[in-house]
Write a protein that holds these residues in place. Structure first.
Motif, PDB file in Angstrom:
ATOM      1  N   SER A 147     -14.898  -7.246 -40.386  1.00 45.50           N
ATOM      2  CA  SER A 147     -15.238  -8.483 -39.678  1.00 45.50           C
ATOM      3  C   SER A 147     -14.808  -9.671 -40.530  1.00 45.50           C
ATOM      4  N   LEU A 148     -14.053 -10.589 -39.945  1.00 44.29           N
ATOM      5  CA  LEU A 148     -13.448 -11.677 -40.699  1.00 44.29           C
ATOM      6  C   LEU A 148     -13.644 -13.003 -39.964  1.00 44.29           C
ATOM      7  N   THR A 149     -13.927 -14.057 -40.748  1.00 38.03           N
ATOM      8  CA  THR A 149     -14.005 -15.418 -40.211  1.00 38.03           C
ATOM      9  C   THR A 149     -12.994 -16.279 -40.950  1.00 38.03           C
ATOM     10  N   VAL A 150     -12.093 -16.911 -40.203  1.00 34.41           N
ATOM     11  CA  VAL A 150     -11.096 -17.811 -40.778  1.00 34.41           C
ATOM     12  C   VAL A 150     -11.404 -19.220 -40.262  1.00 34.41           C
ATOM     13  N   THR A 151     -11.599 -20.154 -41.194  1.00 37.65           N
ATOM     14  CA  THR A 151     -11.940 -21.531 -40.845  1.00 37.65           C
ATOM     15  C   THR A 151     -10.784 -22.455 -41.199  1.00 37.65           C
ATOM     16  N   GLY A 152     -10.458 -23.371 -40.294  1.00 33.55           N
ATOM     17  CA  GLY A 152      -9.368 -24.309 -40.556  1.00 33.55           C
ATOM     18  C   GLY A 152      -9.224 -25.299 -39.424  1.00 33.55           C
ATOM     19  N   SER A 153      -7.997 -25.737 -39.190  1.00 35.66           N
ATOM     20  CA  SER A 153      -7.745 -26.725 -38.136  1.00 35.66           C
ATOM     21  C   SER A 153      -6.559 -26.299 -37.282  1.00 35.66           C
ATOM     22  N   ALA A 170       1.395  -5.234 -44.350  1.00 37.42           N
ATOM     23  CA  ALA A 170       0.647  -6.271 -43.648  1.00 37.42           C
ATOM     24  C   ALA A 170      -0.373  -5.683 -42.684  1.00 37.42           C
ATOM     25  N   ALA A 171      -1.453  -6.444 -42.472  1.00 36.03           N
ATOM     26  CA  ALA A 171      -2.467  -6.142 -41.464  1.00 36.03           C
ATOM     27  C   ALA A 171      -2.660  -7.403 -40.636  1.00 36.03           C
ATOM     28  N   THR A 172      -2.913  -7.231 -39.332  1.00 35.81           N
ATOM     29  CA  THR A 172      -3.036  -8.365 -38.422  1.00 35.81           C
ATOM     30  C   THR A 172      -4.444  -8.455 -37.860  1.00 35.81           C
ATOM     31  N   MET A 173      -4.970  -9.670 -37.793  1.00 40.78           N
ATOM     32  CA  MET A 173      -6.321  -9.905 -37.285  1.00 40.78           C
ATOM     33  C   MET A 173      -6.343  -9.826 -35.763  1.00 40.78           C
ATOM     34  N   HIS A 174      -7.342  -9.145 -35.220  1.00 42.33           N
ATOM     35  CA  HIS A 174      -7.610  -9.149 -33.787  1.00 42.33           C
ATOM     36  C   HIS A 174      -8.664 -10.223 -33.540  1.00 42.33           C
ATOM     37  N   ILE A 175      -8.266 -11.350 -32.929  1.00 41.53           N
ATOM     38  CA  ILE A 175      -9.169 -12.483 -32.720  1.00 41.53           C
ATOM     39  C   ILE A 175     -10.040 -12.208 -31.508  1.00 41.53           C
ATOM     40  N   GLN A 176     -11.354 -12.277 -31.716  1.00 48.38           N
ATOM     41  CA  GLN A 176     -12.306 -12.014 -30.645  1.00 48.38           C
ATOM     42  C   GLN A 176     -13.003 -13.280 -30.132  1.00 48.38           C
ATOM     43  N   GLN A 177     -13.086 -14.298 -30.975  1.00 47.46           N
ATOM     44  CA  GLN A 177     -13.812 -15.509 -30.579  1.00 47.46           C
ATOM     45  C   GLN A 177     -13.249 -16.709 -31.324  1.00 47.46           C
ATOM     46  N   VAL A 178     -13.194 -17.859 -30.632  1.00 50.08           N
ATOM     47  CA  VAL A 178     -12.772 -19.126 -31.229  1.00 50.08           C
ATOM     48  C   VAL A 178     -13.850 -20.159 -30.956  1.00 50.08           C
ATOM     49  N   GLY A 183      -9.427 -30.834 -32.193  1.00 50.37           N
ATOM     50  CA  GLY A 183      -9.103 -31.805 -33.225  1.00 50.37           C
ATOM     51  C   GLY A 183     -10.028 -31.769 -34.427  1.00 50.37           C
ATOM     52  N   GLY A 184     -10.904 -30.757 -34.518  1.00 47.74           N
ATOM     53  CA  GLY A 184     -11.856 -30.676 -35.629  1.00 47.74           C
ATOM     54  C   GLY A 184     -11.777 -29.341 -36.337  1.00 47.74           C
ATOM     55  N   THR A 185     -12.884 -28.951 -36.952  1.00 39.78           N
ATOM     56  CA  THR A 185     -12.942 -27.680 -37.658  1.00 39.78           C
ATOM     57  C   THR A 185     -13.089 -26.534 -36.664  1.00 39.78           C
ATOM     58  N   ILE A 186     -12.253 -25.517 -36.825  1.00 40.02           N
ATOM     59  CA  ILE A 186     -12.236 -24.384 -35.907  1.00 40.02           C
ATOM     60  C   ILE A 186     -12.481 -23.104 -36.683  1.00 40.02           C
ATOM     61  N   ASN A 187     -13.278 -22.223 -36.091  1.00 39.83           N
ATOM     62  CA  ASN A 187     -13.526 -20.904 -36.659  1.00 39.83           C
ATOM     63  C   ASN A 187     -12.897 -19.832 -35.778  1.00 39.83           C
ATOM     64  N   LEU A 188     -12.151 -18.937 -36.391  1.00 38.32           N
ATOM     65  CA  LEU A 188     -11.657 -17.746 -35.718  1.00 38.32           C
ATOM     66  C   LEU A 188     -12.502 -16.563 -36.172  1.00 38.32           C
ATOM     67  N   TYR A 189     -13.041 -15.813 -35.223  1.00 44.90           N
ATOM     68  CA  TYR A 189     -13.822 -14.625 -35.538  1.00 44.90           C
ATOM     69  C   TYR A 189     -13.078 -13.401 -35.004  1.00 44.90           C
ATOM     70  N   GLY A 190     -13.039 -12.352 -35.795  1.00 45.39           N
ATOM     71  CA  GLY A 190     -12.379 -11.136 -35.348  1.00 45.39           C
ATOM     72  C   GLY A 190     -12.507 -10.034 -36.367  1.00 45.39           C
ATOM     73  N   HIS A 191     -11.630  -9.045 -36.255  1.00 48.06           N
ATOM     74  CA  HIS A 191     -11.654  -7.950 -37.207  1.00 48.06           C
ATOM     75  C   HIS A 191     -10.236  -7.512 -37.543  1.00 48.06           C
ATOM     76  N   MET A 192     -10.119  -6.800 -38.672  1.00 46.49           N
ATOM     77  CA  MET A 192      -8.821  -6.331 -39.138  1.00 46.49           C
ATOM     78  C   MET A 192      -8.933  -4.890 -39.614  1.00 46.49           C
ATOM     79  N   ASP A 193      -7.890  -4.133 -39.345  1.00 46.04           N
ATOM     80  CA  ASP A 193      -7.757  -2.781 -39.896  1.00 46.04           C
ATOM     81  C   ASP A 193      -6.961  -2.906 -41.192  1.00 46.04           C
ATOM     82  N   LEU A 194      -7.635  -2.733 -42.327  1.00 45.79           N
ATOM     83  CA  LEU A 194      -6.993  -2.933 -43.625  1.00 45.79           C
ATOM     84  C   LEU A 194      -6.369  -1.670 -44.189  1.00 45.79           C
TER      85      LEU A 194
END
Length: 224
Positions: A147-153, A170-178, A183-194
């Motif tokens: 389970s991974l959370t990426v925060t940015g813009s 490489a491993a790619t994130m499966h995004i489940q929620q934004v 125009g502000g701070t955004i969180n991407l929630y998802g998971h990755m197979d490492l």
């Protein structure tokens, strides 16, 4: 709501995401695609790329129905340089968003030769994608659903998030929620197979948008 839909069937694992939902097994998942279309006349369902950056002119492929030759493509604000007819379901629109402010949207409409006008389809206007934090900042290459959370813009479902180890795997994130405003701070929630990351140690998390802009990066550590 009219548009292109994907219906996904999955076998759920015993691993949970940050909202308490069970995470599906990626290799036990099947997706069926279908279209909902209820109006008369043309309609735009999707655009590729699905965003536009004021710093990069682009040609967007619009997918929909009811497109014709001799029609009219308009945008609000006006940034179109015309369109090229592909078939009844595809046209290519030239767009130049120079001067627009990131955080807004551009509305696109198509009018056919009979005067039927499509509902507006909106393209988000984005700026340079950034990454301010990654949580957790490390993960085991034995983990099939971290389970991974990426925060940015200027991030969204259109964003590609990858982790690359020192050996180039490489491993790619499966995004489940934004969450968060464009125009502000955004969180991407998802998971990755490492499990594809074979080399423990320092790795690079890369965030990229399909708008012509360079990717953003952050540090990540692969453990064993």
């Amino acid at each position: 709501v009219d548009g292109l839909y994907a219906l996904t069937f999955s076998v759920l694992s015993d691993t949970y995401d940050q909202n308490g939902n069970r995470i599906p097994f990626p290799f036990l998942t099947q997706t069926a695609h279908f279209t909902v279309y209820t109006i008369t006349g043309p309609e735009i369902f999707s655009a590729s790329p699905p965003i536009i950056n004021p710093n990069y002119s682009q040609t967007a492929t619009l997918t929909g129905t009811g497109f014709t030759t001799g029609g009219t493509l308009t945008t609000s604000p006006s940034i179109t340089t015309g369109y090229t007819y592909g078939d009844a379901g595809h046209i290519s629109a030239g767009l130049n968003a120079a001067g627009l402010t990131p955080g807004g949207t551009v509305g696109i409409q198509f009018q056919d030769g009979k005067g039927n006008t499509s509902p507006s389809y909106f393209l988000p206007v984005v700026g340079q994608a950034t990454v301010t934090s990654v949580s957790p900042s490390s993960g085991s290459n034995q983990d099939t659903a971290l389970s991974l959370t990426v925060t940015g813009s200027y991030l969204g479902y259109w964003t590609t998030v990858t982790i690359t180890d020192a050996a180039g795997h490489a491993a790619t994130m499966h995004i489940q929620q934004v969450s968060g405003p464009l125009g502000g701070t955004i969180n991407l929630y998802g998971h990755m197979d490492l499990t594809t990351l074979t080399t423990p140690g320092p790795a690079t998390l890369t965030v990229s948008n399909p708008d012509g802009s360079p990717p953003a990066t952050a540090s990540f550590t692969v453990t064993n």
